[in-house]
Design a protein around this motif. Structure first.
Motif, PDB file in Angstrom:
ATOM      1  N   MET A  51      76.737-181.508  51.480  1.00  0.00           N
ATOM      2  CA  MET A  51      78.124-181.047  51.447  1.00  0.00           C
ATOM      3  C   MET A  51      78.899-181.562  52.643  1.00  0.00           C
ATOM      4  O   MET A  51      80.067-181.953  52.542  1.00  0.00           O
ATOM      5  CB  MET A  51      78.183-179.521  51.408  1.00  0.00           C
ATOM      6  CG  MET A  51      77.450-178.890  50.242  1.00  0.00           C
ATOM      7  SD  MET A  51      77.898-179.566  48.621  1.00  0.00           S
ATOM      8  CE  MET A  51      76.668-178.790  47.591  1.00  0.00           C
ATOM      9  N   THR A  52      78.257-181.619  53.790  1.00  0.00           N
ATOM     10  CA  THR A  52      78.908-182.173  54.987  1.00  0.00           C
ATOM     11  C   THR A  52      79.230-183.639  54.781  1.00  0.00           C
ATOM     12  O   THR A  52      80.298-184.135  55.141  1.00  0.00           O
ATOM     13  CB  THR A  52      78.008-181.999  56.218  1.00  0.00           C
ATOM     14  OG1 THR A  52      77.745-180.601  56.407  1.00  0.00           O
ATOM     15  CG2 THR A  52      78.667-182.575  57.459  1.00  0.00           C
ATOM     16  N   ARG A  59      78.493-172.687  48.110  1.00  0.00           N
ATOM     17  CA  ARG A  59      79.219-173.655  48.918  1.00  0.00           C
ATOM     18  C   ARG A  59      80.462-174.173  48.207  1.00  0.00           C
ATOM     19  O   ARG A  59      81.028-175.193  48.592  1.00  0.00           O
ATOM     20  CB  ARG A  59      78.278-174.814  49.295  1.00  0.00           C
ATOM     21  CG  ARG A  59      77.165-174.385  50.244  1.00  0.00           C
ATOM     22  CD  ARG A  59      76.028-175.397  50.302  1.00  0.00           C
ATOM     23  NE  ARG A  59      75.029-175.048  51.307  1.00  0.00           N
ATOM     24  CZ  ARG A  59      74.058-174.152  51.113  1.00  0.00           C
ATOM     25  NH1 ARG A  59      73.953-173.528  49.949  1.00  0.00           N
ATOM     26  NH2 ARG A  59      73.190-173.894  52.078  1.00  0.00           N
ATOM     27  N   ASP A  88      73.414-178.271  52.755  1.00  0.00           N
ATOM     28  CA  ASP A  88      74.363-178.333  53.877  1.00  0.00           C
ATOM     29  C   ASP A  88      74.629-179.778  54.275  1.00  0.00           C
ATOM     30  O   ASP A  88      75.772-180.172  54.514  1.00  0.00           O
ATOM     31  CB  ASP A  88      73.817-177.552  55.069  1.00  0.00           C
ATOM     32  CG  ASP A  88      73.912-176.046  54.884  1.00  0.00           C
ATOM     33  OD1 ASP A  88      74.694-175.597  54.022  1.00  0.00           O
ATOM     34  OD2 ASP A  88      73.193-175.321  55.600  1.00  0.00           O
ATOM     35  N   ALA A  89      73.575-180.579  54.346  1.00  0.00           N
ATOM     36  CA  ALA A  89      73.732-181.982  54.730  1.00  0.00           C
ATOM     37  C   ALA A  89      74.543-182.751  53.690  1.00  0.00           C
ATOM     38  O   ALA A  89      75.417-183.555  54.027  1.00  0.00           O
ATOM     39  CB  ALA A  89      72.364-182.628  54.917  1.00  0.00           C
ATOM     40  N   ASP A 143      68.414-175.258  51.347  1.00  0.00           N
ATOM     41  CA  ASP A 143      69.643-174.896  52.055  1.00  0.00           C
ATOM     42  C   ASP A 143      70.046-175.987  53.042  1.00  0.00           C
ATOM     43  O   ASP A 143      71.223-176.371  53.125  1.00  0.00           O
ATOM     44  CB  ASP A 143      69.463-173.566  52.792  1.00  0.00           C
ATOM     45  CG  ASP A 143      69.712-172.364  51.889  1.00  0.00           C
ATOM     46  OD1 ASP A 143      70.457-172.491  50.913  1.00  0.00           O
ATOM     47  OD2 ASP A 143      69.147-171.286  52.174  1.00  0.00           O
ATOM     48  N   ALA A 144      69.096-176.488  53.803  1.00  0.00           N
ATOM     49  CA  ALA A 144      69.400-177.549  54.772  1.00  0.00           C
ATOM     50  C   ALA A 144      69.859-178.811  54.064  1.00  0.00           C
ATOM     51  O   ALA A 144      70.785-179.499  54.516  1.00  0.00           O
ATOM     52  CB  ALA A 144      68.171-177.837  55.635  1.00  0.00           C
TER      53      ALA A 144
END
Length: 298
Positions: free
Chosen positions: A292-293, A237, A289-290, A285-286
Motif C-alpha cells: 500500500m505504501t 486499508r 503495508d509495504a 500485515d507487513a
C-alpha cells in the motif's frame, strides 16, 4: 562473513540482501544474464572471485505448469545448478543453504509432512527440486535445504499480489478451498538464513544442523482462507474486498497437479535449527503495508 547469493531479484533474495548487509555480512548476488549456475566454469569462477565463506541458493525454476513442457530447463536450473554449487562449495570448504518445496511430496498424506516422509513428486517441477536436494547434499554434506511452501512478499509474482490485482476489478473471486498449506513470507525465510549462516560456517561435517528441514509459516490454512485474510487486510486499508467463493481443485484445472496437502511439519526447524515458524498473519500485515505504501508513492 563473505556470502555468495545465487539469485538477486527473486522474492527471497530481495529480502535477504539488505538483511545480510544490516548484519554486517558482505554479500555478492549473481543471476542471469551475467551468471549461469548451470555452467561449471562460471560457478568455479564465481567461487574463485568472491571467495565466499557461505553460499545461499535463492535461484530456482518455479514455473510449475510450464515445467511439464520445459523439463530439461527445470532440471538444469533446479538440479544441475545445486549440484555444481555443492561441488564448488565442497572444494572451497564452505556450507550451502538451499531452498526447496513442498512439491517434493504428492500431497496425499492426511497429516503434515515431516522430513522422514518419503518424497514422491508428481510433476516435473517437484521432481527437479527433489533431484536438486539429493545432488546438493551428495556433493556437499555441509548443506541445509529448507523446504517451504506458498512463498509471498511485496516483490515478484505471488498469490498476495495476484489476489490484490484481481480484486481491483472483480466483485467476486473463486479460490480453491481443498488445498491445505501455510503461507510463508520471504522476509521470514531471509531472516532464517541470516540466523543460520554463522552457525553453518562454524559447524563441522556431521553436525545435526545440516540436512533437510521444513520451514513455513503458521498456522495452516487453505488458499481460500488465505485469500479471505488478504482481502480483510486490504479492506482495513481502504482497498476493494471482493466476495471470495470457495471452489474445488477440480473446478480449477491446471497442467501440473497441485498437492492437496502442502502442510509441512516444522518441528525440526524449531528444535534443531532454533527457527520456529512465524505467524503468516503478521507477515501478511507487513506485506500489505509495504504494498500500500508503494502504491501511494507511485
Amino acid at each position: 562473513m563473505r556470502v555468495l547469493v545465487i539469485g538477486r531479484t527473486g522474492q527471497i533474495a530481495t529480502e535477504l540482501l539488505p538483511r545480510l548487509a544490516a548484519a554486517g555480512h558482505a554479500a555478492e548476488a549473481l543471476e542471469p544474464p551475467g551468471f549461469d549456475m548451470t555452467d561449471a566454469a562460471q560457478v568455479a569462477d564465481a567461487f574463485a572471485r568472491t571467495r565466499p565463506e557461505a553460499v545461499v541458493n535463492c535461484a530456482a525454476y518455479t514455473a510449475v505448469d510450464r515445467a511439464e513442457d520445459e523439463r530439461a530447463l527445470a532440471f538444469a536450473v533446479n538440479a544441475t545448478g545445486p549440484r555444481l554449487l555443492g561441488e564448488a562449495a565442497a572444494r572451497a570448504g564452505v556450507p550451502v543453504l538451499h531452498y526447496s518445496t513442498d512439491y517434493v511430496f504428492d500431497g496425499t498424506k492426511d497429516a503434515p509432512y515431516s522430513e522422514a516422509d518419503a518424497p514422491d513428486p508428481v510433476g516435473a517441477y517437484g521432481a527437479s527440486k527433489l533431484a536438486g536436494e539429493l545432488l546438493l547434499h551428495l556433493a556437499q554434506p555441509r548443506s541445509v535445504t529448507l523446504r517451504t511452501a506458498w512463498v509471498c512478499s511485496p516483490f515478484g509474482n505471488n498469490f498476495v499480489k495476484t489476489m490484490l490485482r484481481l480484486g481491483q476489478d472483480r466483485p467476486e473471486l473463486r479460490v480453491v478451498a481443498d488445498q491445505q498449506g501455510a503461507p510463508t513470507f520471504a522476509a521470514d525465510l531471509a531472516e532464517a538464513a541470516v540466523t543460520l549462516l554463522p552457525r553453518l560456517a562454524a559447524a563441522p561435517a556431521g553436525d545435526p544442523v545440516f540436512g533437510v528441514a521444513h520451514l513455513t509459516g503458521a498456522p495452516y490454512t487453505t488458499w481460500h482462507g488465505f485469500a479471505e485474510a488478504i482481502f480483510a487486510g486490504a479492506a482495513r486499508r481502504g482497498q476493494p474486498a471482493p466476495k471470495v467463493t470457495a471452489i474445488t481443485t477440480a473446478d480449477y484445472p491446471t497442467k501440473a497437479r497441485r498437492p492437496a496437502n502442502s502442510r509441512l511439519d516444522c518441528t525440526r526447524a524449531a528444535t534443531v535449527l532454533g527457527i520456529p515458524p512465524k505467524d503468516w498473519r503478521a507477515g501478511l500485515d507487513a506485506c500489505l503495508d509495504a504494498l500500500m505504501t508503494k502504491d501511494q508513492a507511485a
